[in-house]
Every structure is written in C-alpha cells, then in structure tokens.
Design a protein around this motif. Structure first.
Motif, mmCIF file in Angstrom:
data_model
loop_
_atom_site.group_PDB
_atom_site.id
_atom_site.type_symbol
_atom_site.label_atom_id
_atom_site.label_comp_id
_atom_site.label_asym_id
_atom_site.label_seq_id
_atom_site.Cartn_x
_atom_site.Cartn_y
_atom_site.Cartn_z
ATOM 1 N N SER A 1 0.834 -1.188 0.000
ATOM 2 C CA SER A 1 0.000 0.000 0.000
ATOM 3 C C SER A 1 0.877 1.250 0.000
ATOM 4 O O SER A 1 2.018 1.217 0.469
ATOM 5 C CB SER A 1 -0.888 -0.013 1.247
ATOM 6 O OG SER A 1 -1.834 1.017 1.196
ATOM 7 N N GLY B 1 -3.827 7.736 -1.202
ATOM 8 C CA GLY B 1 -3.070 6.546 -1.565
ATOM 9 C C GLY B 1 -3.967 5.349 -1.611
ATOM 10 O O GLY B 1 -5.194 5.460 -1.683
ATOM 11 N N GLY B 2 -3.349 4.197 -1.574
ATOM 12 C CA GLY B 2 -4.109 2.965 -1.631
ATOM 13 C C GLY B 2 -3.218 1.804 -1.969
ATOM 14 O O GLY B 2 -1.993 1.893 -1.895
ATOM 15 N N ALA C 1 2.327 3.398 -8.197
ATOM 16 C CA ALA C 1 1.068 3.425 -7.453
ATOM 17 C C ALA C 1 0.894 4.755 -6.716
ATOM 18 O O ALA C 1 -0.215 5.290 -6.666
ATOM 19 C CB ALA C 1 0.996 2.265 -6.470
ATOM 20 N N ARG D 1 -0.152 7.404 -9.300
ATOM 21 C CA ARG D 1 -1.495 7.074 -9.792
ATOM 22 C C ARG D 1 -2.551 7.372 -8.731
ATOM 23 O O ARG D 1 -3.553 8.043 -8.989
ATOM 24 C CB ARG D 1 -1.567 5.599 -10.200
ATOM 25 C CG ARG D 1 -2.975 5.148 -10.603
ATOM 26 C CD ARG D 1 -3.043 3.660 -10.920
ATOM 27 N NE ARG D 1 -2.538 2.771 -9.890
ATOM 28 C CZ ARG D 1 -3.189 2.470 -8.761
ATOM 29 N NH1 ARG D 1 -4.376 2.994 -8.518
ATOM 30 N NH2 ARG D 1 -2.663 1.633 -7.885
ATOM 31 N N GLU D 2 -2.331 6.869 -7.530
ATOM 32 C CA GLU D 2 -3.311 7.058 -6.450
ATOM 33 C C GLU D 2 -3.475 8.530 -6.084
ATOM 34 O O GLU D 2 -4.595 8.998 -5.863
ATOM 35 C CB GLU D 2 -2.899 6.247 -5.218
ATOM 36 C CG GLU D 2 -3.075 4.756 -5.365
ATOM 37 C CD GLU D 2 -4.520 4.307 -5.202
ATOM 38 O OE1 GLU D 2 -5.388 5.129 -4.834
ATOM 39 O OE2 GLU D 2 -4.792 3.123 -5.439
ATOM 40 N N GLU E 1 -5.423 10.257 -8.882
ATOM 41 C CA GLU E 1 -6.818 9.796 -8.881
ATOM 42 C C GLU E 1 -7.602 10.420 -7.732
ATOM 43 O O GLU E 1 -8.677 10.976 -7.935
ATOM 44 C CB GLU E 1 -6.887 8.271 -8.762
ATOM 45 C CG GLU E 1 -6.574 7.526 -10.024
ATOM 46 C CD GLU E 1 -6.567 6.010 -9.822
ATOM 47 O OE1 GLU E 1 -6.211 5.319 -10.783
ATOM 48 O OE2 GLU E 1 -6.897 5.518 -8.719
ATOM 49 N N GLU E 2 -7.084 10.303 -6.527
ATOM 50 C CA GLU E 2 -7.837 10.770 -5.356
ATOM 51 C C GLU E 2 -7.976 12.282 -5.325
ATOM 52 O O GLU E 2 -8.996 12.806 -4.899
ATOM 53 C CB GLU E 2 -7.209 10.267 -4.065
ATOM 54 C CG GLU E 2 -7.526 8.810 -3.825
ATOM 55 C CD GLU E 2 -7.161 8.335 -2.435
ATOM 56 O OE1 GLU E 2 -7.392 9.076 -1.458
ATOM 57 O OE2 GLU E 2 -6.640 7.217 -2.335
ATOM 58 N N GLU F 1 -14.032 8.039 -3.826
ATOM 59 C CA GLU F 1 -13.053 7.848 -2.751
ATOM 60 C C GLU F 1 -13.233 8.838 -1.595
ATOM 61 O O GLU F 1 -13.018 8.497 -0.451
ATOM 62 C CB GLU F 1 -11.628 8.022 -3.306
ATOM 63 C CG GLU F 1 -11.250 7.083 -4.427
ATOM 64 C CD GLU F 1 -10.747 5.745 -3.938
ATOM 65 O OE1 GLU F 1 -10.375 5.633 -2.765
ATOM 66 O OE2 GLU F 1 -10.746 4.804 -4.744
#
Length: 180
Positions: free
Chosen positions: A40, A73-74, A85, A88-89, A92-93, A136
C-alpha cells in the motif's frame, strides 16, 4: 446507497511475504478477508501554503468506510511499483493530472489482527486545484499541522493512517534518515 458493492474488491494485488517479496496474487477482497499481506502507498499532500490535505472516506470504501485520513493513496496493483502506485493514487484521489512525482520517505510493515500490508510513505506538493474523486472522498479540506494535531483526538481516523502519521512524526524527530 445500501445496495452498492464496496469499491475495488476485484482489483488484483501482489501478495508479499514479511520481507516484501512477491509470493502470489489475489483479488483485493480476498486479500482483506484472508489477511493476506500486500502493498500500500500513503502520500502526504501539502498545498502551496504548506497545509495538509485531509479527507473523509466514502461510506462505500472496502475498509475503514467514512473514516478521516491525512493521506491519499491505496493498494499497489499486481505488477505495479510503489512509485507508480503513489503517483497514480495521488492523481486519482486528488482529481488532478500533472502532479509532481511523490518523494519516497520510508516503508514499514503495518500489522494488526485484522490487516497486514507493507506501507510506503511519500510526500508531494500539490499547487493544482483539487477535484477529489467522488468514489473515494466524501469531504476534504487542507489543514495546518496545528489544526490537524487538534483534530486527531476529535475525529475517527483510519487506524493505518494514524500509525503512518505517528511513524512519520517519529521519523521527522529523528532527523529524517535516508528513505527506504
């Protein structure tokens, strides 16, 4: 919406061992249900005024629904790197594109009786207007460090985010040793 499926249960994740080495793959829902260790990312986002992005997760999140978080995050997808990641996260968020690449800080193994994952912490400055992902983020704001500290005992925070924040504060107090 009570009939809505929790988000991302079918997303494929790499399953890792205690040394963060890939040992298999599983869907996210199965990884959580069977307590399979995965990866994560946690990204601390600061704006141009050095305030921290804080948000409340949506009620449809697979774990810790409707909790507050000081990280975006994620999970790291199967075959994806932590760095990939994290960017990207964060994009996105926050609902942005063209964000600078988040700076890696350190990693730690998060383990509770219910959950286990390797956690990679990052930081990034976002000077772009944010438009958080509605799936989210239910609510958001930017808080100063002092405002955030005041909210810690008042709001229901995601437990892994609180642990990451505690470790970040300890790391900063120790003089920010080399990342990794």
């Amino acid at each position: 919406m009570t009939d809505q499926q929790p988000l991302s249960a079918d997303e494929l994740l790499d399953i890792v061992d205690e040394n963060d080495q890939v040992v298999g793959q599983a869907p996210r829902g199965e990884a959580y249900a069977r307590r399979l260790r995965h990866r994560s990312t946690f990204i601390l986002v600061r704006d141009e005024q050095d305030r921290i992005f804080v948000h409340r997760r949506t009620a449809q999140k697979l774990i810790f629904p409707s909790h507050y978080d000081m990280w975006v995050g994620g999970v790291v997808g199967a075959g994806e790197s932590y760095d990939e990641a994290a960017l990207r996260e964060a994009e996105e968020e926050l609902g942005v594109s063209g964000l600078p690449r988040p700076v890696p800080l350190f990693r730690f193994l998060y383990e509770t009786p219910e959950h286990t994952w390797w956690s990679a912490l990052y930081e990034v400055r976002c000077t772009l207007p944010v438009n958080p992902q509605a799936e989210e983020v239910a609510w958001h704001t930017f808080l100063t460090d002092e405002e955030l500290e005041r909210r810690l005992p008042e709001w229901q925070w995601v437990p892994d985010g609180l642990e990451a924040f505690r470790r970040l504060r300890d790391w900063e107090a120790a003089g920010r040793p080399a990342a990794g």
